[in-house]
Design a protein around this motif. Structure first.
Motif, PDB file in Angstrom:
ATOM      1  N   LEU A  55     -14.859   8.477 -10.044  1.00  0.00           N
ATOM      2  CA  LEU A  55     -14.775   9.038  -8.666  1.00  0.00           C
ATOM      3  C   LEU A  55     -16.213   9.327  -8.156  1.00  0.00           C
ATOM      4  CD1 LEU A  55     -12.413  11.178  -7.117  1.00  0.00           C
ATOM      5  CD2 LEU A  55     -14.813  11.928  -6.719  1.00  0.00           C
ATOM      6  N   ALA A  56     -17.048   9.841  -8.899  1.00  0.00           N
ATOM      7  CA  ALA A  56     -18.219  10.217  -8.764  1.00  0.00           C
ATOM      8  C   ALA A  56     -19.292   8.719  -8.298  1.00  0.00           C
ATOM      9  CB  ALA A  56     -19.002  11.015  -9.542  1.00  0.00           C
ATOM     10  N   ARG A  57     -18.889   7.970  -9.146  1.00  0.00           N
ATOM     11  CA  ARG A  57     -19.678   6.608  -9.117  1.00  0.00           C
ATOM     12  C   ARG A  57     -19.134   6.025  -7.523  1.00  0.00           C
ATOM     13  NH1 ARG A  57     -18.273   1.728 -10.619  1.00  0.00           N
ATOM     14  NH2 ARG A  57     -16.878   2.150 -12.130  1.00  0.00           N
ATOM     15  N   PHE A  58     -18.026   6.314  -7.335  1.00  0.00           N
ATOM     16  CA  PHE A  58     -17.391   5.656  -5.936  1.00  0.00           C
ATOM     17  C   PHE A  58     -18.267   6.471  -4.776  1.00  0.00           C
ATOM     18  CE2 PHE A  58     -13.669   3.947  -8.281  1.00  0.00           C
ATOM     19  CZ  PHE A  58     -14.149   2.558  -8.380  1.00  0.00           C
ATOM     20  N   ALA A  59     -18.411   7.763  -5.079  1.00  0.00           N
ATOM     21  CA  ALA A  59     -18.942   8.748  -3.991  1.00  0.00           C
ATOM     22  C   ALA A  59     -20.374   8.104  -3.914  1.00  0.00           C
ATOM     23  CB  ALA A  59     -19.067   9.976  -4.359  1.00  0.00           C
ATOM     24  N   ALA A  60     -21.303   7.726  -4.651  1.00  0.00           N
ATOM     25  CA  ALA A  60     -22.527   7.324  -4.569  1.00  0.00           C
ATOM     26  C   ALA A  60     -22.487   5.812  -4.188  1.00  0.00           C
ATOM     27  CB  ALA A  60     -23.226   7.041  -5.977  1.00  0.00           C
ATOM     28  N   ARG A  61     -21.602   4.937  -4.438  1.00  0.00           N
ATOM     29  CA  ARG A  61     -21.564   3.761  -3.690  1.00  0.00           C
ATOM     30  C   ARG A  61     -20.992   3.550  -2.305  1.00  0.00           C
ATOM     31  NH1 ARG A  61     -17.655  -0.609  -6.676  1.00  0.00           N
ATOM     32  NH2 ARG A  61     -19.102  -0.305  -8.181  1.00  0.00           N
ATOM     33  N   PHE A  62     -20.000   4.231  -1.977  1.00  0.00           N
ATOM     34  CA  PHE A  62     -19.313   4.177  -0.265  1.00  0.00           C
ATOM     35  C   PHE A  62     -19.799   5.503   0.286  1.00  0.00           C
ATOM     36  CE2 PHE A  62     -16.131   1.953  -3.188  1.00  0.00           C
ATOM     37  CZ  PHE A  62     -16.480   0.804  -2.856  1.00  0.00           C
ATOM     38  N   GLY A  63     -20.299   6.431  -0.232  1.00  0.00           N
ATOM     39  CA  GLY A  63     -20.667   7.647   0.653  1.00  0.00           C
ATOM     40  C   GLY A  63     -19.431   8.292   1.093  1.00  0.00           C
ATOM     41  N   PHE A  64     -18.289   8.236   0.525  1.00  0.00           N
ATOM     42  CA  PHE A  64     -16.991   8.688   0.703  1.00  0.00           C
ATOM     43  C   PHE A  64     -17.047  10.306   0.273  1.00  0.00           C
ATOM     44  CE2 PHE A  64     -14.041   4.856   0.898  1.00  0.00           C
ATOM     45  CZ  PHE A  64     -15.011   4.266   1.855  1.00  0.00           C
ATOM     46  N   THR A  65     -16.127  11.105   1.146  1.00  0.00           N
ATOM     47  CA  THR A  65     -15.957  12.387   0.784  1.00  0.00           C
ATOM     48  C   THR A  65     -14.953  12.648  -0.118  1.00  0.00           C
ATOM     49  OG1 THR A  65     -14.444  13.000   2.650  1.00  0.00           O
ATOM     50  CG2 THR A  65     -16.826  13.399   2.920  1.00  0.00           C
ATOM     51  N   VAL A  66     -14.776  13.634  -1.161  1.00  0.00           N
ATOM     52  CA  VAL A  66     -13.724  13.988  -1.928  1.00  0.00           C
ATOM     53  C   VAL A  66     -12.691  14.817  -1.151  1.00  0.00           C
ATOM     54  CG1 VAL A  66     -12.864  14.617  -4.127  1.00  0.00           C
ATOM     55  CG2 VAL A  66     -15.400  13.546  -3.658  1.00  0.00           C
ATOM     56  N   ALA A  67     -11.297  14.418  -1.395  1.00  0.00           N
ATOM     57  CA  ALA A  67     -10.325  14.929  -0.680  1.00  0.00           C
ATOM     58  C   ALA A  67     -10.387  16.564  -1.314  1.00  0.00           C
ATOM     59  CB  ALA A  67      -9.111  14.421  -0.843  1.00  0.00           C
ATOM     60  N   ASP A  68      -9.765  17.734  -0.676  1.00  0.00           N
ATOM     61  CA  ASP A  68     -10.096  18.753  -1.259  1.00  0.00           C
ATOM     62  C   ASP A  68      -9.076  19.112  -2.268  1.00  0.00           C
ATOM     63  OD1 ASP A  68     -11.755  19.678   0.750  1.00  0.00           O
ATOM     64  OD2 ASP A  68     -10.326  20.592   2.099  1.00  0.00           O
ATOM     65  N   ASP A  69      -7.767  18.552  -2.328  1.00  0.00           N
ATOM     66  CA  ASP A  69      -7.076  18.729  -3.416  1.00  0.00           C
ATOM     67  C   ASP A  69      -7.492  17.857  -4.534  1.00  0.00           C
ATOM     68  OD1 ASP A  69      -6.549  16.195  -2.161  1.00  0.00           O
ATOM     69  OD2 ASP A  69      -4.293  16.325  -2.464  1.00  0.00           O
ATOM     70  N   THR A  70      -8.091  16.719  -4.514  1.00  0.00           N
ATOM     71  CA  THR A  70      -8.632  15.951  -5.508  1.00  0.00           C
ATOM     72  C   THR A  70      -9.822  16.645  -6.052  1.00  0.00           C
ATOM     73  OG1 THR A  70      -7.840  13.865  -4.607  1.00  0.00           O
ATOM     74  CG2 THR A  70      -9.558  13.644  -6.311  1.00  0.00           C
ATOM     75  N   ASP A  91       0.653  -1.199  -0.045  1.00  0.00           N
ATOM     76  CA  ASP A  91      -0.031  -0.108  -0.051  1.00  0.00           C
ATOM     77  C   ASP A  91       0.665   1.427   0.009  1.00  0.00           C
ATOM     78  OD1 ASP A  91      -2.106   1.645   0.372  1.00  0.00           O
ATOM     79  OD2 ASP A  91      -2.353   1.366   2.303  1.00  0.00           O
ATOM     80  N   PRO A  92       1.650   1.609  -0.994  1.00  0.00           N
ATOM     81  CA  PRO A  92       2.521   2.622  -1.115  1.00  0.00           C
ATOM     82  C   PRO A  92       1.617   4.076  -0.825  1.00  0.00           C
ATOM     83  CG  PRO A  92       2.394   1.580  -3.285  1.00  0.00           C
ATOM     84  CD  PRO A  92       1.733   0.618  -2.438  1.00  0.00           C
ATOM     85  N   TYR A  93       0.513   4.115  -1.277  1.00  0.00           N
ATOM     86  CA  TYR A  93      -0.080   5.556  -1.464  1.00  0.00           C
ATOM     87  C   TYR A  93      -1.039   5.566  -0.429  1.00  0.00           C
ATOM     88  CZ  TYR A  93       2.376   5.156  -5.919  1.00  0.00           C
ATOM     89  OH  TYR A  93       3.654   4.523  -6.608  1.00  0.00           O
ATOM     90  N   HIS A  94      -1.154   4.740   0.610  1.00  0.00           N
ATOM     91  CA  HIS A  94      -1.883   4.974   1.563  1.00  0.00           C
ATOM     92  C   HIS A  94      -3.300   4.815   1.595  1.00  0.00           C
ATOM     93  CE1 HIS A  94       1.746   6.120   3.589  1.00  0.00           C
ATOM     94  NE2 HIS A  94       1.993   7.205   2.602  1.00  0.00           N
ATOM     95  N   GLY A  95      -3.806   3.975   0.657  1.00  0.00           N
ATOM     96  CA  GLY A  95      -5.086   3.647   0.278  1.00  0.00           C
ATOM     97  C   GLY A  95      -5.778   3.260   1.601  1.00  0.00           C
ATOM     98  N   ARG A  96      -5.366   2.204   2.467  1.00  0.00           N
ATOM     99  CA  ARG A  96      -5.987   1.760   3.483  1.00  0.00           C
ATOM    100  C   ARG A  96      -6.539   2.855   4.423  1.00  0.00           C
ATOM    101  NH1 ARG A  96      -4.127  -3.716   6.878  1.00  0.00           N
ATOM    102  NH2 ARG A  96      -6.273  -4.032   7.680  1.00  0.00           N
ATOM    103  N   ARG A  97      -5.472   3.900   4.838  1.00  0.00           N
ATOM    104  CA  ARG A  97      -5.584   4.894   5.607  1.00  0.00           C
ATOM    105  C   ARG A  97      -6.959   5.861   4.860  1.00  0.00           C
ATOM    106  NH1 ARG A  97      -1.268   9.339   5.212  1.00  0.00           N
ATOM    107  NH2 ARG A  97      -2.290   9.584   3.248  1.00  0.00           N
ATOM    108  N   ASP A  98      -7.042   5.995   3.841  1.00  0.00           N
ATOM    109  CA  ASP A  98      -8.209   6.732   3.101  1.00  0.00           C
ATOM    110  C   ASP A  98      -9.491   5.962   3.110  1.00  0.00           C
ATOM    111  OD1 ASP A  98      -6.897   8.948   2.411  1.00  0.00           O
ATOM    112  OD2 ASP A  98      -6.233   8.381   0.593  1.00  0.00           O
ATOM    113  N   LEU A  99      -9.417   4.798   3.171  1.00  0.00           N
ATOM    114  CA  LEU A  99     -10.475   3.455   3.537  1.00  0.00           C
ATOM    115  C   LEU A  99     -11.209   3.925   4.686  1.00  0.00           C
ATOM    116  CD1 LEU A  99      -9.816   0.251   1.628  1.00  0.00           C
ATOM    117  CD2 LEU A  99     -11.516   1.813   1.030  1.00  0.00           C
ATOM    118  N   GLU A 100     -10.178   3.929   5.678  1.00  0.00           N
ATOM    119  CA  GLU A 100     -10.870   3.988   7.154  1.00  0.00           C
ATOM    120  C   GLU A 100     -11.278   5.303   7.323  1.00  0.00           C
ATOM    121  OE1 GLU A 100      -6.936   3.079   9.214  1.00  0.00           O
ATOM    122  OE2 GLU A 100      -7.368   1.056   9.103  1.00  0.00           O
ATOM    123  N   ALA A 101     -10.810   6.436   6.543  1.00  0.00           N
ATOM    124  CA  ALA A 101     -11.323   7.883   6.898  1.00  0.00           C
ATOM    125  C   ALA A 101     -12.547   8.046   5.895  1.00  0.00           C
ATOM    126  CB  ALA A 101     -10.077   8.814   6.845  1.00  0.00           C
TER     127      ALA A 101
END
Length: 407
Positions: A138-153, A108-118
């Motif tokens: 990304l918008a589809r994943f927002a619908a699926r998981f209810g995650f927020t989008v990082a500001d820089d993204t 996990d070189p890009y800290h994806g697990r941390r973002d999953l947890e957050a």
């Protein structure tokens, strides 16, 4: 040669969700070696192979270099010297850039697990901006998981839209992603994420135009038409409706964006006004005919359905004929489902009953029970036969209507 499970299978397992398909990345191998081991090539743009026994996809580790606009504007390099970290770096989001080794350990070189947890959707690298389809994903994943989008993204996606990358999206890919997003648990999140970065105005300007359009507060306490349509869409998802009905829910009020400012918040005639933008949208995105046709009859007829108890038997028969309900009753019932979502997609109306659906369904059964063939066999003047059948159906509707109203 080393093989790793990557992407969605790893992500979903970490989220304790069902894993449907597994994708593999292969490091340290060439196409010739894969063929020698019995793998079958299937990739057109880069080396992808099917496992000889499991038929799962195995892709050679690769890097990509942007060469032009749009989805196909890439040069791909796949060779044994491409590392796993380099392959993961070209992926869209950190939550999709996690690999699992055969022993179960995670890379996990890009800290994806941390973002999953957050619960955060974050791009892996600036290379995200090279593929506009990633905005839709990304918008589809927002619908699926209810995650927020990082500001820089979010800032990066806005810049992509400003640079015209969203204009290079291919119609088939837009519809493919929209259709998947419509089938998520909370599809409104997809459209709100697209709107937040400006992409909704590029891919679905007809829907984007609904935001900020006021409605009568006595009918629509939520006031804003865009807000209402998002609520309707989520109600359709809660009802477990199929794609056709969800698309109808999304597009049923397109005509309200064309209401003259001087008559707002009233929307007289918005049904017929919405037909042209709906058909233009469907043609532009090559929307399947079943989605287009259900959306069209829903757009044109939803206000009549809401007023079903006020309609005369002859008007109800006209509604059945206009929607082709006598030949396509199953589609008419789906329209009623979309109308139920429309009625409930208002602030404070979420759990309200919608008796119009059962009422019209019962009247349709009465009309369908008329033996049109029997009438045709006995009717001598074939020129007046259609009117005779209509009269019989109108009488049947009237009888059933009286029965329902009595009880």
């Amino acid at each position: 040669m080393q093989c790793y499970i990557v992407g969605g299978a790893v992500r979903d397992r970490l989220l304790k969700l069902p894993v449907k398909d597994r994708d593999w990345v292969v490091v340290g191998a060439s196409p010739q070696e894969m063929l020698a081991l019995g793998y079958k090539p299937v990739g057109k743009d880069f080396p992808v192979f099917l496992h000889p026994d499991t038929h799962e996809e195995y892709a050679l580790a690769r890097t990509e270099r942007k060469t032009g606009k749009g989805y196909h504007g890439f040069a791909v390099y796949a060779a044994p010297d491409v590392t796993l970290e380099q392959d993961l770096a070209r992926r869209d989001l950190t939550i999709n850039a996690i690999a699992e080794a055969p022993d179960g350990s995670l890379i996990d070189p890009y800290h994806g697990r941390r973002d999953l947890e957050a619960g955060v959707l974050r791009h892996v690298s600036p290379a995200f901006a090279e593929d506009p389809v990633r905005i839709l994903r990304l918008a589809r994943f927002a619908a699926r998981f209810g995650f927020t989008v990082a500001d820089d993204t979010m800032a990066l996606m806005r810049q992509m839209v400003a640079d015209g990358e969203a204009d290079a999206l291919v119609a088939e890919r837009v519809w493919q992603e929209l259709a998947k997003g419509l089938m998520e648990e909370r599809p409104s999140r997809m459209f709100l994420a697209l709107r937040a970065c400006g992409a909704l105005a590029r891919v679905l300007p007809e829907v984007d135009a609904l935001f900020g359009v006021p409605q009568r507060a006595d009918h629509h306490p939520e006031i804003d038409t865009g807000d209402h349509v998002m609520r309707v869409l989520d109600c359709a998802a809660e009802q477990g409706l199929p794609l056709t009905a969800r698309f109808a829910a999304l597009t049923h009020d397109l005509g309200k964006a064309l209401t003259p400012a001087e008559v707002l918040p009233r929307h007289i005639g918005h049904e017929t006004a919405g037909e042209a933008p709906l058909l233009a949208l469907c043609q532009r995105l090559r929307v399947p005919a079943d989605c287009r046709d259900l959306a069209r009859i829903t757009l044109l007829s939803h206000t009549k359905v809401h007023c079903a108890f006020e309609l005369k038997p002859s008007t109800i028969l006209r509604l059945f004929k206009q929607t082709d309900a006598l030949r396509r009753p199953e589609r008419f019932l789906l329209m009623l489902d979309a109308c139920r979502a429309d009625a409930r997609g208002r602030l404070g109306f979420h759990d309200r009953p919608y008796p119009q659906a059962d009422y019209l369904s019962a009247l349709l059964d009465a009309a369908l029970a008329v033996d049109a063939g029997g009438i045709a066999r006995q009717w001598e003047d074939k020129r007046t036969l259609p009117e005779a059948i209509d009269r019989a159906r109108t009488r049947a509707i009237a009888v059933r209507k009286e029965q329902l109203e009595t009880h």
